[in-house]
Design a protein around this motif. Structure first.
Motif, PDB file in Angstrom:
ATOM      1  N   TYR A   1       0.828  -1.206   0.000  1.00 48.34           N
ATOM      2  CA  TYR A   1       0.000   0.000   0.000  1.00 48.34           C
ATOM      3  C   TYR A   1       0.864   1.259   0.000  1.00 48.34           C
ATOM      4  O   TYR A   1       0.617   2.193  -0.753  1.00 48.34           O
ATOM      5  CB  TYR A   1      -0.951   0.023   1.198  1.00 48.34           C
ATOM      6  CG  TYR A   1      -1.807   1.257   1.154  1.00 48.34           C
ATOM      7  CD1 TYR A   1      -2.898   1.311   0.310  1.00 48.34           C
ATOM      8  CD2 TYR A   1      -1.461   2.396   1.877  1.00 48.34           C
ATOM      9  CE1 TYR A   1      -3.654   2.455   0.203  1.00 48.34           C
ATOM     10  CE2 TYR A   1      -2.218   3.546   1.773  1.00 48.34           C
ATOM     11  CZ  TYR A   1      -3.308   3.573   0.940  1.00 48.34           C
ATOM     12  OH  TYR A   1      -4.045   4.716   0.821  1.00 48.34           O
TER      13      TYR A   1
ATOM     14  N   GLY B   1      -0.014   2.166  -3.438  1.00 46.15           N
ATOM     15  CA  GLY B   1      -1.388   2.597  -3.224  1.00 46.15           C
ATOM     16  C   GLY B   1      -2.396   1.508  -3.495  1.00 46.15           C
ATOM     17  O   GLY B   1      -3.572   1.777  -3.690  1.00 46.15           O
TER      18      GLY B   1
ATOM     19  N   LEU C   1      -4.545  -1.644  -2.287  1.00 47.54           N
ATOM     20  CA  LEU C   1      -5.037  -2.440  -1.175  1.00 47.54           C
ATOM     21  C   LEU C   1      -5.194  -3.855  -1.695  1.00 47.54           C
ATOM     22  O   LEU C   1      -6.043  -4.115  -2.541  1.00 47.54           O
ATOM     23  CB  LEU C   1      -6.386  -1.899  -0.714  1.00 47.54           C
ATOM     24  CG  LEU C   1      -7.094  -2.668   0.389  1.00 47.54           C
ATOM     25  CD1 LEU C   1      -6.268  -2.665   1.646  1.00 47.54           C
ATOM     26  CD2 LEU C   1      -8.454  -2.075   0.642  1.00 47.54           C
TER      27      LEU C   1
ATOM     28  N   PHE D   1      -6.469  -7.198  -1.711  1.00 47.31           N
ATOM     29  CA  PHE D   1      -7.467  -8.082  -1.124  1.00 47.31           C
ATOM     30  C   PHE D   1      -7.130  -9.547  -1.361  1.00 47.31           C
ATOM     31  O   PHE D   1      -7.710 -10.424  -0.741  1.00 47.31           O
ATOM     32  CB  PHE D   1      -8.850  -7.777  -1.696  1.00 47.31           C
ATOM     33  CG  PHE D   1      -9.733  -7.097  -0.718  1.00 47.31           C
ATOM     34  CD1 PHE D   1     -10.609  -7.814   0.055  1.00 47.31           C
ATOM     35  CD2 PHE D   1      -9.662  -5.729  -0.569  1.00 47.31           C
ATOM     36  CE1 PHE D   1     -11.408  -7.183   0.973  1.00 47.31           C
ATOM     37  CE2 PHE D   1     -10.459  -5.085   0.347  1.00 47.31           C
ATOM     38  CZ  PHE D   1     -11.338  -5.814   1.119  1.00 47.31           C
TER      39      PHE D   1
ATOM     40  N   ILE E   1      -8.689   2.132  -7.877  1.00 49.03           N
ATOM     41  CA  ILE E   1      -9.919   1.400  -7.521  1.00 49.03           C
ATOM     42  C   ILE E   1      -9.961   0.088  -8.290  1.00 49.03           C
ATOM     43  O   ILE E   1     -10.247  -0.966  -7.730  1.00 49.03           O
ATOM     44  CB  ILE E   1     -11.154   2.267  -7.824  1.00 49.03           C
ATOM     45  CG1 ILE E   1     -11.166   3.490  -6.931  1.00 49.03           C
ATOM     46  CG2 ILE E   1     -12.423   1.421  -7.670  1.00 49.03           C
ATOM     47  CD1 ILE E   1     -12.107   3.457  -5.766  1.00 49.03           C
TER      48      ILE E   1
ATOM     49  N   VAL F   1      -7.769  -2.497  -6.792  1.00 50.14           N
ATOM     50  CA  VAL F   1      -8.395  -3.138  -5.631  1.00 50.14           C
ATOM     51  C   VAL F   1      -9.411  -4.173  -6.102  1.00 50.14           C
ATOM     52  O   VAL F   1      -9.450  -5.303  -5.615  1.00 50.14           O
ATOM     53  CB  VAL F   1      -9.085  -2.089  -4.729  1.00 50.14           C
ATOM     54  CG1 VAL F   1      -9.793  -2.775  -3.576  1.00 50.14           C
ATOM     55  CG2 VAL F   1      -8.085  -1.086  -4.210  1.00 50.14           C
TER      56      VAL F   1
ATOM     57  N   PHE G   1      -5.660  -6.118   8.034  1.00 56.50           N
ATOM     58  CA  PHE G   1      -6.080  -4.773   7.606  1.00 56.50           C
ATOM     59  C   PHE G   1      -6.130  -3.834   8.794  1.00 56.50           C
ATOM     60  O   PHE G   1      -5.648  -2.701   8.742  1.00 56.50           O
ATOM     61  CB  PHE G   1      -7.469  -4.831   6.970  1.00 56.50           C
ATOM     62  CG  PHE G   1      -7.463  -5.251   5.532  1.00 56.50           C
ATOM     63  CD1 PHE G   1      -6.351  -5.049   4.728  1.00 56.50           C
ATOM     64  CD2 PHE G   1      -8.580  -5.840   4.962  1.00 56.50           C
ATOM     65  CE1 PHE G   1      -6.348  -5.439   3.407  1.00 56.50           C
ATOM     66  CE2 PHE G   1      -8.594  -6.229   3.633  1.00 56.50           C
ATOM     67  CZ  PHE G   1      -7.474  -6.021   2.856  1.00 56.50           C
ATOM     68  N   ILE G   2      -6.748  -4.326   9.877  1.00 56.88           N
ATOM     69  CA  ILE G   2      -6.882  -3.485  11.072  1.00 56.88           C
ATOM     70  C   ILE G   2      -5.498  -3.088  11.584  1.00 56.88           C
ATOM     71  O   ILE G   2      -5.251  -1.926  11.921  1.00 56.88           O
ATOM     72  CB  ILE G   2      -7.687  -4.231  12.158  1.00 56.88           C
ATOM     73  CG1 ILE G   2      -9.119  -4.465  11.662  1.00 56.88           C
ATOM     74  CG2 ILE G   2      -7.689  -3.459  13.469  1.00 56.88           C
ATOM     75  CD1 ILE G   2     -10.000  -5.219  12.626  1.00 56.88           C
TER      76      ILE G   2
ATOM     77  N   VAL H   1      -2.757  -2.822   9.857  1.00 59.50           N
ATOM     78  CA  VAL H   1      -2.138  -1.861   8.947  1.00 59.50           C
ATOM     79  C   VAL H   1      -2.690  -0.457   9.187  1.00 59.50           C
ATOM     80  O   VAL H   1      -1.940   0.523   9.244  1.00 59.50           O
ATOM     81  CB  VAL H   1      -2.361  -2.294   7.481  1.00 59.50           C
ATOM     82  CG1 VAL H   1      -1.912  -1.202   6.537  1.00 59.50           C
ATOM     83  CG2 VAL H   1      -1.597  -3.575   7.191  1.00 59.50           C
ATOM     84  N   VAL H   2      -4.013  -0.346   9.364  1.00 59.67           N
ATOM     85  CA  VAL H   2      -4.615   0.973   9.573  1.00 59.67           C
ATOM     86  C   VAL H   2      -4.161   1.557  10.902  1.00 59.67           C
ATOM     87  O   VAL H   2      -3.801   2.731  10.994  1.00 59.67           O
ATOM     88  CB  VAL H   2      -6.150   0.901   9.525  1.00 59.67           C
ATOM     89  CG1 VAL H   2      -6.766   2.248   9.863  1.00 59.67           C
ATOM     90  CG2 VAL H   2      -6.611   0.443   8.165  1.00 59.67           C
TER      91      VAL H   2
ATOM     92  N   MET I   1      -0.282   3.382   7.420  1.00 57.67           N
ATOM     93  CA  MET I   1       0.042   2.639   6.199  1.00 57.67           C
ATOM     94  C   MET I   1       1.397   3.009   5.642  1.00 57.67           C
ATOM     95  O   MET I   1       1.762   4.164   5.588  1.00 57.67           O
ATOM     96  CB  MET I   1      -1.026   2.918   5.167  1.00 57.67           C
ATOM     97  CG  MET I   1      -2.338   2.625   5.790  1.00 57.67           C
ATOM     98  SD  MET I   1      -3.544   2.153   4.645  1.00 57.67           S
ATOM     99  CE  MET I   1      -4.936   2.723   5.561  1.00 57.67           C
TER     100      MET I   1
END
Lengths: 330, 295
Positions: free
Chosen positions: B29, B33, B35, B37, B99, B102, B234-235, B237-238, B242
């Motif tokens: 990321y 940039g 994400l 999945f 987008i 992703v 994910f949690i 990373v946030v 990032m």
């Protein structure tokens, strides 16, 4: 000629959908079609965020699922009437939309996607923990069908549930069309295309995004109520990330930013998934070698791969392809 | 006291696992940039690669320890390969369409998970582990299984390895500069695309290894294993911020410990506590613990 098609086709589609129960009498088929209509509505609400406001949310299932649980719990556990249960579901889900939106919209872009995902996961986990003994954890529970009005109960009345789902789709379609052509709707599309420009014009992007997010949550709550009635049971799956990802796939296949594309994507995906699952369990694939049969028996593999191809080669989805075709003919 | 020691060890073990997955996500990321999945699917692929390889080796009368080592290596190779394919065949085509990038990883993640379920079945497969992993180390009066230390050690090794790569090598320099300002690095004539491929391959190898280790830790592999870890990654990373490796490491530890302790003292609340922590961090520091202020 094109304008004729433009006004003519919705009328034809509408008439066909209204009279479909006369063609498919079987309750099972009608239930699948009704589920397709509900997911068409949900895809419209998701498209409101992705296609018209430029928000990539991975937590949409939270609102749909919360509404399903609220309806189910109020009817089954507390013995409420359908009207009060529906009201509760709508109010609770919408308020939840405002709160989670207010938190998640503090960040934008990809972080927003991750935060919505995490918040929705919170809901999924909570339902699995069986708080107060009302959700029955991962197993879920059956709806107390006797709390519903008589004309929605029983196999013979499946057609009424179908028409209810159709009404849901019509209402959702009407509301999103109205919303996206209203003046806040114009601002949403401005945000999607260029957020900085909207800010320079003196508007607060945060407020407008929150309105869009809340409206999507509200409309999802309606879909959740109808879904509960059609399915007759409540399972943890309605809150799962899988539901949100499925909505994303539906909208992209149908066409991001097109109402009819998203609705068609939702309907076709649901029915196709159902049919492919049936095909996979039939003898059609039995003669194939295992290496080919394995993935082919998984509808999600086929639809997921199709999704990747569409993103790579036809980013506008079905609606985009039709638009290009129209332009070429001129 | 013994509870606290055991919970800390388990929490740190979990942190090691989260770091394996989250470090790749964070680097990808930060630099591109994107994400990713499909990162959870990389993990699942790694887990199954280890499972298949270990099965074959055990059939040929290999010892369980050597089979496990080869299995772990196989999971890294499998993770790296699928990550390389993802970057080269899909992500690179969608340059600057964030987008869509992703979306492609979402579709790929779904397809890989379903393909594995198609070949190996929906059900979890039992993974044989060396008996010494079930042994416990006694600290005070706490009895801590050895597998926790394996996870902690691997997490720590990866952190050190990544730090060395980032601080001491030319590749690390390009990655760090790319996270800072990608356009400038390109303008100076450095081919950033090598760094893109590199972070994907490193991240994929780490995720694959996380898959086999998670399999060892839970004694089984299943098609859904990736998705369950991905959300917590994910949690992490946030919360960590990032693109910040140190932030990811700190957040892994915080999340792992909070999850364990809350789960113990208020049954089954751990996952919710982590989500609440995320909301709290976002409300007070939207850029994450060690992230840059620019969002």
């Amino acid at each position: 000629m094109m304008t004729k098609v433009r006004y003519f086709s919705p009328a034809v589609v509408g008439v066909v959908l209204v009279f479909l129960p006369m063609l498919f009498g079987r309750a099972g088929t009608l239930q699948i079609l009704a589920t397709g209509l509900i997911f068409a509505s949900l895809a419209l609400t998701y498209n409101l965020l992705l296609g018209f406001t430029g928000l990539l949310s991975f937590g949409h299932a939270l609102f749909f699922g919360t509404s399903v649980y609220a309806t189910g719990i109020a009817l089954t556990r507390w013995g409420w009437s359908l009207t009060s249960a529906a009201l509760l579901a709508i109010i609770f889900t919408t308020v939840l939309g405002v709160i989670t939106g207010a938190i998640a919209l503090r960040v934008g872009g990809v972080p927003f996607a991750m935060v919505t995902l995490a918040l929705a996961q919170g809901g999924f986990v909570l339902a699995g923990k069986n708080p107060g003994g009302v959700t029955n954890g991962a197993d879920g529970f059956g709806l107390a069908v006797d709390r519903l009005p008589d004309f929605f109960v029983g196999v013979v009345n499946t057609k009424n549930l179908y028409w209810l789902s159709l009404a849901l789709l019509v209402i959702t379609y009407f509301v999103v069309s109205l919303a996206t052509t209203s003046s806040p709707g114009r601002v949403w599309q401005g945000l999607r295309d260029n957020e900085l420009r909207v800010e320079v014009l003196g508007l607060r992007p945060y407020t407008f995004k929150l309105i869009s997010f809340t409206l999507a949550a509200f409309l999802s709550s309606l879909a959740g109520i109808v879904f509960t009635m059609v399915q007759g049971s409540i399972t943890q799956h309605v809150l799962s990330t899988e539901v949100t990802l499925t909505l994303l796939v539906m909208v992209v296949l149908g066409g991001v930013g097109s109402h009819w594309g998203a609705a068609l994507g939702g309907f076709v995906y649901t029915v196709a998934n159902e049919q492919l699952t049936r095909l996979a369990n039939s003898s059609a694939f039995e003669d194939l070698p295992t290496i080919i049969r394995g993935p082919l028996t998984q509808p999600v593999f086929l639809l997921g791969s199709l999704f990747v191809l569409v993103v790579l080669f036809a980013p506008g989805g079905l609606a985009g392809a039709v638009k290009q075709w129209e332009l070429k003919r001129r | 006291m013994s509870d606290i020691i055991l919970l800390t060890a388990t929490g740190l073990g979990l942190a090691g696992l989260y770091f394996l997955v989250a470090s790749g996500l964070s680097l990808i990321y930060g630099l591109m940039g994107v994400l990713n999945f499909a990162h959870g699917a990389f993990l699942t692929v790694g887990g199954y690669a280890a499972y298949v390889v270990m099965q074959k080796l055990l059939e040929r009368d290999w010892g369980i320890n050597s089979a496990l080592v080869v299995g772990l290596l196989a999971s890294m190779v499998a993770g790296a390969l699928i990550a390389w394919f993802t970057e080269a065949a899909l992500i690179r085509r969608l340059y600057a369409r964030h987008i869509d990038q992703v979306l492609v990883t979402v579709g790929l993640g779904l397809a890989i998970g379903a393909a594995i379920a198609g070949y190996a079945g929906q059900d979890a497969r039992f993974l044989l582990t060396p008996p010494w992993m079930d042994n416990v180390l006694v600290i005070g009066d706490a009895r801590i299984p050895y597998d926790r230390f394996v996870l902690i050690a691997v997490g720590l090794m990866l952190f050190i390895l990544l730090q060395v790569i980032m601080q001491k090598t030319r590749l690390g320099l390009i990655i760090r500069a790319g996270v800072e300002n990608r356009a400038m690095v390109s303008a100076l004539g450095v081919d950033v695309r090598i760094a893109f491929t590199a972070v994907f391959v490193i991240g994929g190898a780490a995720a694959g290894l996380a898959g086999s280790l998670f399999g060892v830790y839970s004694r089984q592999v299943s098609p859904a294993m990736g998705a369950s870890v991905l959300i917590f990654a994910f949690i992490v990373v946030v919360i960590g911020g990032m693109g910040s490796l140190a932030g990811t490491a700190v957040a892994s530890i915080v999340v792992g410990l909070i999850q364990q302790f809350t789960n113990y003292y208020a049954t089954g609340i751990g996952d919710l506590a982590v989500v609440l922590l995320l909301a709290l961090v976002l409300l007070t520091r939207p850029q994450g613990l060690l992230g840059k202020a620019v969002a």
